[in-house]
Write a protein that holds these residues in place. Structure first.
Motif, PDB file in Angstrom:
ATOM      1  N   MET A   1      -9.726   3.276   0.588  1.00  0.00           N
ATOM      2  CA  MET A   1      -8.760   3.221   1.697  1.00  0.00           C
ATOM      3  C   MET A   1      -8.417   4.636   2.121  1.00  0.00           C
ATOM      4  O   MET A   1      -7.292   5.081   1.989  1.00  0.00           O
ATOM      5  CB  MET A   1      -7.483   2.508   1.230  1.00  0.00           C
ATOM      6  CG  MET A   1      -7.361   1.089   1.711  1.00  0.00           C
ATOM      7  SD  MET A   1      -5.788   0.369   1.291  1.00  0.00           S
ATOM      8  CE  MET A   1      -4.886   0.530   2.834  1.00  0.00           C
TER       9      MET A   1
ATOM     10  N   CYS B   1      -4.648   5.877   0.157  1.00  0.00           N
ATOM     11  CA  CYS B   1      -3.679   4.878  -0.273  1.00  0.00           C
ATOM     12  C   CYS B   1      -3.325   5.243  -1.708  1.00  0.00           C
ATOM     13  O   CYS B   1      -4.198   5.448  -2.537  1.00  0.00           O
ATOM     14  CB  CYS B   1      -4.263   3.480  -0.198  1.00  0.00           C
ATOM     15  SG  CYS B   1      -3.127   2.225  -0.816  1.00  0.00           S
TER      16      CYS B   1
ATOM     17  N   GLU C   1      -1.149   3.512  -3.801  1.00  0.00           N
ATOM     18  CA  GLU C   1      -0.584   2.425  -4.606  1.00  0.00           C
ATOM     19  C   GLU C   1      -1.706   1.439  -4.862  1.00  0.00           C
ATOM     20  O   GLU C   1      -2.352   0.981  -3.913  1.00  0.00           O
ATOM     21  CB  GLU C   1       0.553   1.748  -3.817  1.00  0.00           C
ATOM     22  CG  GLU C   1       1.145   0.530  -4.478  1.00  0.00           C
ATOM     23  CD  GLU C   1       2.104   0.898  -5.600  1.00  0.00           C
ATOM     24  OE1 GLU C   1       2.932   1.792  -5.394  1.00  0.00           O
ATOM     25  OE2 GLU C   1       1.987   0.295  -6.682  1.00  0.00           O
ATOM     26  N   PHE C   2      -1.944   1.109  -6.125  1.00  0.00           N
ATOM     27  CA  PHE C   2      -3.064   0.216  -6.420  1.00  0.00           C
ATOM     28  C   PHE C   2      -2.881  -1.100  -5.664  1.00  0.00           C
ATOM     29  O   PHE C   2      -1.869  -1.765  -5.802  1.00  0.00           O
ATOM     30  CB  PHE C   2      -3.193  -0.049  -7.921  1.00  0.00           C
ATOM     31  CG  PHE C   2      -4.373  -0.923  -8.221  1.00  0.00           C
ATOM     32  CD1 PHE C   2      -5.659  -0.426  -8.098  1.00  0.00           C
ATOM     33  CD2 PHE C   2      -4.208  -2.254  -8.555  1.00  0.00           C
ATOM     34  CE1 PHE C   2      -6.759  -1.240  -8.331  1.00  0.00           C
ATOM     35  CE2 PHE C   2      -5.298  -3.070  -8.792  1.00  0.00           C
ATOM     36  CZ  PHE C   2      -6.582  -2.557  -8.675  1.00  0.00           C
ATOM     37  N   CYS C   3      -3.892  -1.462  -4.866  1.00  0.00           N
ATOM     38  CA  CYS C   3      -3.736  -2.624  -3.979  1.00  0.00           C
ATOM     39  C   CYS C   3      -4.934  -3.556  -4.042  1.00  0.00           C
ATOM     40  O   CYS C   3      -5.145  -4.349  -3.158  1.00  0.00           O
ATOM     41  CB  CYS C   3      -3.512  -2.134  -2.545  1.00  0.00           C
ATOM     42  SG  CYS C   3      -4.805  -1.032  -1.972  1.00  0.00           S
TER      43      CYS C   3
ATOM     44  N   HIS D   1       0.868  -1.176   0.000  1.00  0.00           N
ATOM     45  CA  HIS D   1       0.000   0.000   0.000  1.00  0.00           C
ATOM     46  C   HIS D   1       0.907   1.229   0.000  1.00  0.00           C
ATOM     47  O   HIS D   1       2.128   1.106   0.130  1.00  0.00           O
ATOM     48  CB  HIS D   1      -0.888   0.017   1.251  1.00  0.00           C
ATOM     49  CG  HIS D   1      -1.747  -1.194   1.399  1.00  0.00           C
ATOM     50  ND1 HIS D   1      -2.985  -1.307   0.827  1.00  0.00           N
ATOM     51  CD2 HIS D   1      -1.533  -2.371   2.052  1.00  0.00           C
ATOM     52  CE1 HIS D   1      -3.511  -2.494   1.124  1.00  0.00           C
ATOM     53  NE2 HIS D   1      -2.655  -3.164   1.872  1.00  0.00           N
TER      54      HIS D   1
ATOM     55  N   HIS E   1      -8.981  -0.321  -3.554  1.00  0.00           N
ATOM     56  CA  HIS E   1      -7.849   0.601  -3.365  1.00  0.00           C
ATOM     57  C   HIS E   1      -8.355   2.025  -3.108  1.00  0.00           C
ATOM     58  O   HIS E   1      -7.859   2.734  -2.235  1.00  0.00           O
ATOM     59  CB  HIS E   1      -6.958   0.541  -4.604  1.00  0.00           C
ATOM     60  CG  HIS E   1      -6.136   1.752  -4.853  1.00  0.00           C
ATOM     61  ND1 HIS E   1      -5.118   2.132  -4.020  1.00  0.00           N
ATOM     62  CD2 HIS E   1      -6.202   2.683  -5.833  1.00  0.00           C
ATOM     63  CE1 HIS E   1      -4.579   3.248  -4.500  1.00  0.00           C
ATOM     64  NE2 HIS E   1      -5.216   3.601  -5.587  1.00  0.00           N
TER      65      HIS E   1
END
Ligand code: CUA
Length: 314
Positions: free
Chosen positions: A189, A178, A180-182, A143, A186
């Motif tokens: 978040m 967040c 960062e693609f998670c 993340h 995503h």
């Protein structure tokens, strides 16, 4: 969110913002010189009937040295500013005694204050003017923790702690995401930073450290039973029951938080009921399944969860 880059609210964000402006100014200057030079040459040496063809030169040592040295100097200047900014923003490598431990989960943030023994989720409380050392971790995938107005962007990596300073000059609310693609949620978040006066912060810590109420009302007692039967504890910890699983957020003080589902719903008893009825409706893909609870069960669970904190509901 982008505009907050230009409204730094901490010494760390100010250092980043200043560096960005200096590099931006330098880049604009270089752009103007280069594009101006090209435009001037196009105009000055444009084809005219009277001008003879330009003689082609095969090399020019002076020019070659100039266009090697100038970019080198530019990079040296930028390097200086980057190192200066890193000094202002990053904790020294020896400093490891974290004030706050933040763990990225799919798709929520666990926030722990080890010294104060406080555990919460999706919101960070800070006392204005105090610099906190944050340890950033991840429970699953990568993340990226970003509160543009306050601090640098930094990855939360599984099995590797990263450290950063978190500080805010003034009381206020700051948003984070967040970055960062998670996975599916995503975008769900979100983080909320609440910067308080030292007194208010102390009060908040005290409120989160209290032993939770034991439920008194018949409805809340019923809710406690359902909470145990429906295996909520397999994912959610509850200080009162000594469980420590952390697949979902700790629920001891859930009623005191401002949002549900990491920012997808405003927190209120009504919204908590809606969330319990079908979490997938508000956060498709969220790891919390739809338990197909009856309306009665939901009312009892809400009564139970709302009664837990050192709150008003008996
Ligand atoms: Cu977590 Cu994107």
């Amino acid at each position: 969110m982008f505009a907050t880059l230009f409204q730094p609210a901490s010494p760390q964000a100010l250092a980043i913002s200043q560096m960005m402006l200096i590099v931006l100014a330098l880049s604009v200057l270089i752009f103007l010189i280069v594009s101006g030079g090209v435009s001037w040459a196009c105009f000055r040496f444009r084809e005219k009937n009277s001008t003879p063809r330009t003689r082609i030169r095969s090399g020019n040592l002076k020019l070659e040295i100039t266009w090697t040295v100038l970019p080198l100097l530019t990079l040296i200047v930028m390097f200086f500013f980057v190192v200066k900014t890193m000094h202002a923003v990053d904790p020294p490598s020896g400093e490891r005694d974290a004030d706050i431990i933040i763990t990225g989960h799919q798709w929520w943030w666990e926030v722990r204050y080890p010294k104060a023994q406080v555990l919460t989720a999706n919101e960070i409380h800070l006392s204005a003017g105090i610099r906190y050392l944050v340890r950033l971790e991840s429970a699953d995938v990568i993340h990226d923790f970003w509160i543009p107005a306050l601090a640098r962007k930094i990855d939360a990596v599984p099995d590797h702690a990263n450290y950063l300073y978190l500080e805010a000059n003034q009381v206020g609310i700051y948003e984070g995401v967040c970055a960062e693609f998670c996975g599916t949620q995503h975008a769900g978040m979100r983080l909320r930073v609440e910067v308080q006066t030292p007194d208010d912060f102390k009060k908040w810590v005290a409120s989160q450290s209290k032993a939770p109420h034991s439920p008194q009302s018949p409805l809340a007692l019923e809710g406690e039973k359902i909470f145990q039967q429906k295996t909520c504890l397999n994912c959610h910890s509850l200080n009162s029951m000594g469980a420590t699983e952390a697949i979902g957020p700790d629920l001891t003080f859930v009623a005191t938080r401002k949002t549900l589902g990491s920012g997808v719903l405003k927190n209120s008893p009504e919204n908590l009921a809606k969330w319990l009825a079908n979490p997938q409706k508000f956060k498709p893909g969220v790891l919390m399944p739809n338990f197909q609870l009856s309306e009665k069960e939901i009312a009892a669970l809400v009564a139970y969860l709302e009664a837990l904190p050192g709150g008003s509901t008996p």
